[in-house]
Design a protein around this motif. Structure first.
Motif, PDB file in Angstrom:
ATOM      1  N   ALA A 197       0.822  -1.215   0.000  1.00  0.00           N
ATOM      2  CA  ALA A 197       0.000   0.000   0.000  1.00  0.00           C
ATOM      3  C   ALA A 197       0.850   1.257   0.000  1.00  0.00           C
ATOM      4  O   ALA A 197       0.624   2.181  -0.803  1.00  0.00           O
ATOM      5  CB  ALA A 197      -0.937  -0.007   1.212  1.00  0.00           C
ATOM      6  N   PHE A 198       1.855   1.319   0.867  1.00  0.00           N
ATOM      7  CA  PHE A 198       2.634   2.550   0.998  1.00  0.00           C
ATOM      8  C   PHE A 198       3.750   2.644  -0.036  1.00  0.00           C
ATOM      9  O   PHE A 198       4.180   3.745  -0.380  1.00  0.00           O
ATOM     10  CB  PHE A 198       3.177   2.677   2.422  1.00  0.00           C
ATOM     11  N   ILE A 199       4.235   1.517  -0.551  1.00  0.00           N
ATOM     12  CA  ILE A 199       5.184   1.565  -1.669  1.00  0.00           C
ATOM     13  C   ILE A 199       4.501   2.187  -2.885  1.00  0.00           C
ATOM     14  O   ILE A 199       5.073   3.017  -3.601  1.00  0.00           O
ATOM     15  CB  ILE A 199       5.707   0.158  -2.013  1.00  0.00           C
ATOM     16  N   THR A 200       3.252   1.794  -3.119  1.00  0.00           N
ATOM     17  CA  THR A 200       2.496   2.366  -4.240  1.00  0.00           C
ATOM     18  C   THR A 200       2.288   3.865  -4.054  1.00  0.00           C
ATOM     19  O   THR A 200       2.439   4.657  -4.992  1.00  0.00           O
ATOM     20  CB  THR A 200       1.139   1.662  -4.373  1.00  0.00           C
ATOM     21  N   ALA A 201       1.942   4.271  -2.820  1.00  0.00           N
ATOM     22  CA  ALA A 201       1.788   5.701  -2.538  1.00  0.00           C
ATOM     23  C   ALA A 201       3.102   6.442  -2.772  1.00  0.00           C
ATOM     24  O   ALA A 201       3.119   7.533  -3.355  1.00  0.00           O
ATOM     25  CB  ALA A 201       1.318   5.900  -1.092  1.00  0.00           C
ATOM     26  N   GLY A 202       4.207   5.843  -2.335  1.00  0.00           N
ATOM     27  CA  GLY A 202       5.512   6.473  -2.546  1.00  0.00           C
ATOM     28  C   GLY A 202       5.832   6.636  -4.021  1.00  0.00           C
ATOM     29  O   GLY A 202       6.411   7.655  -4.433  1.00  0.00           O
ATOM     30  N   LEU A 203       5.454   5.661  -4.846  1.00  0.00           N
ATOM     31  CA  LEU A 203       5.700   5.758  -6.288  1.00  0.00           C
ATOM     32  C   LEU A 203       4.877   6.881  -6.912  1.00  0.00           C
ATOM     33  O   LEU A 203       5.347   7.584  -7.809  1.00  0.00           O
ATOM     34  CB  LEU A 203       5.380   4.419  -6.960  1.00  0.00           C
ATOM     35  N   THR A 209       6.561  14.324  -8.020  1.00  0.00           N
ATOM     36  CA  THR A 209       7.768  15.127  -7.767  1.00  0.00           C
ATOM     37  C   THR A 209       8.587  15.276  -9.036  1.00  0.00           C
ATOM     38  O   THR A 209       9.082  16.370  -9.344  1.00  0.00           O
ATOM     39  CB  THR A 209       8.618  14.467  -6.661  1.00  0.00           C
ATOM     40  N   PHE A 210       8.733  14.196  -9.786  1.00  0.00           N
ATOM     41  CA  PHE A 210       9.487  14.245 -11.045  1.00  0.00           C
ATOM     42  C   PHE A 210       8.853  15.233 -12.018  1.00  0.00           C
ATOM     43  O   PHE A 210       9.552  16.027 -12.665  1.00  0.00           O
ATOM     44  CB  PHE A 210       9.542  12.850 -11.668  1.00  0.00           C
ATOM     45  N   ILE A 211       7.525  15.198 -12.114  1.00  0.00           N
ATOM     46  CA  ILE A 211       6.823  16.117 -13.022  1.00  0.00           C
ATOM     47  C   ILE A 211       7.036  17.567 -12.592  1.00  0.00           C
ATOM     48  O   ILE A 211       7.315  18.448 -13.423  1.00  0.00           O
ATOM     49  CB  ILE A 211       5.323  15.771 -13.067  1.00  0.00           C
ATOM     50  N   LEU A 212       6.921  17.836 -11.292  1.00  0.00           N
ATOM     51  CA  LEU A 212       7.117  19.202 -10.802  1.00  0.00           C
ATOM     52  C   LEU A 212       8.544  19.688 -11.043  1.00  0.00           C
ATOM     53  O   LEU A 212       8.757  20.837 -11.442  1.00  0.00           O
ATOM     54  CB  LEU A 212       6.788  19.270  -9.306  1.00  0.00           C
TER      55      LEU A 212
END
Length: 232
Positions: A197-203, A209-212
Motif C-alpha cells: 500500500a505505501f510503496i504504491t503511494a511512494g511511487l 515530484t518528477f513532473i514538478l
C-alpha cells in the motif's frame, strides 16, 4: 515475500482519486499562499519596524511550529469555540478540505514570503538605479522591476518549497481526507498489506515530484536564461 500486484491493480481507482485530491489541495494552498506571501515579502523588506516586525513575527511563528500542530489547531482546535460554531464560517471550518487548504496555505505563505524577501534584497543595485534614472515612481519600480526580477530569481528556491508542500499534503489524510496517503492507509487497513500500500503511494509521490521538477526546470530555462553561464 511476494509483492501483491493484483491487489494494487484492483485499488488503482482509489489511488487515482487520491492523486486528484492531493493535486487539488496542493494547487489551492499554493495559490492562496503565494497571494499572501507577496505583501508579506514587501513588508519584510520595509525599513520601517512598524511594517517589518509584524511580518517577521508571522513568518517566525509559522516556520517555528510544526505543520501538524497548525493543522490540528485549525481543524480540531477552532471547533471548541462557540462563537465559531455559531458563525457563518462554521460550514467552512467543519470541512476537512477547507481546513487542510487553509493550514497549508498559511504554512507555505511564511516560507514563500522569506524566499521572496531574500530575492528582493538580492536585487542588483544597478537595476534600481536604472529605474530611478528613468523617473519611475516607487510603486512602478516594484511593479515593473523589483517584483518580476525577484520572482524569476526565486524560482529555484520556490521549486523546493512546492515539492515540500506536495509531501506535506500527506498530512491531509489525518483529518479524514482520502489523498494519496489516505488511499494507502485505506488499502493497508483493508488488506493488512502496508508494504504494498505505501510503496504504491511512494511511487505516486515520486512521479508527481518528477513532473514538478521538470516543469520548474523548463521555467528556469525560460526565465533564468540570462543568468546562465555563457558558452565559450
Amino acid at each position: 515475500m511476494i509483492f501483491d500486484y493484483q491487489m494494487i491493480w484492483e485499488n488503482l481507482p482509489l489511488y487515482w482519486g487520491g492523486v486528484l485530491v492531493t493535486l487539488k489541495i496542493l494547487l489551492i494552498s499554493l495559490a492562496f499562499g503565494l497571494s499572501l506571501a507577496l505583501p508579506l515579502a514587501l513588508m519584510r523588506v520595509s525599513k520601517s519596524p512598524w511594517v517589518n516586525f509584524p511580518a517577521w513575527l508571522y513568518t517566525y511563528v509559522i516556520r517555528g511550529t510544526p505543520m501538524l500542530v497548525q493543522l490540528f489547531l485549525i481543524y480540531y482546535g477552532l471547533a471548541q469555540f462557540e462563537f465559531i460554531r455559531d458563525s457563518f464560517m462554521w460550514p467552512y471550518f467543519s470541512s476537512a478540505t477547507f481546513c487542510a487548504c487553509l493550514a497549508f496555505a498559511i504554512n507555505t505563505s511564511a516560507y514563500t514570503a522569506e524566499i521572496l524577501a531574500g530575492s528582493l534584497k538580492a536585487t542588483p543595485p544597478g537595476e534600481i538605479e536604472a529605474a530611478k534614472a528613468m523617473g519611475m515612481s516607487r510603486s512602478k519600480l516594484y511593479r515593473r522591476i523589483l517584483l518580476p526580477s525577484a520572482l524569476r530569481r526565486a524560482l529555484p528556491q520556490y521549486s523546493n518549497e512546492v515539492i515540500m508542500m506536495l509531501h506535506t499534503t500527506s498530512l491531509a489524510s489525518i483529518v479524514t481526507l482520502i489523498d494519496i496517503t489516505g488511499a494507502a492507509r485505506t488499502v493497508s487497513s483493508q488488506y493488512y498489506m502496508p508494504f504494498e500500500a505505501f510503496i504504491t503511494a511512494g511511487l505516486f509521490y515520486l512521479a508527481l515530484t518528477f513532473i514538478l521538477v521538470r516543469l520548474f526546470k523548463l521555467a528556469e530555462r525560460r526565465w533564468l536564461a540570462y543568468m546562465a553561464p555563457r558558452k565559450a
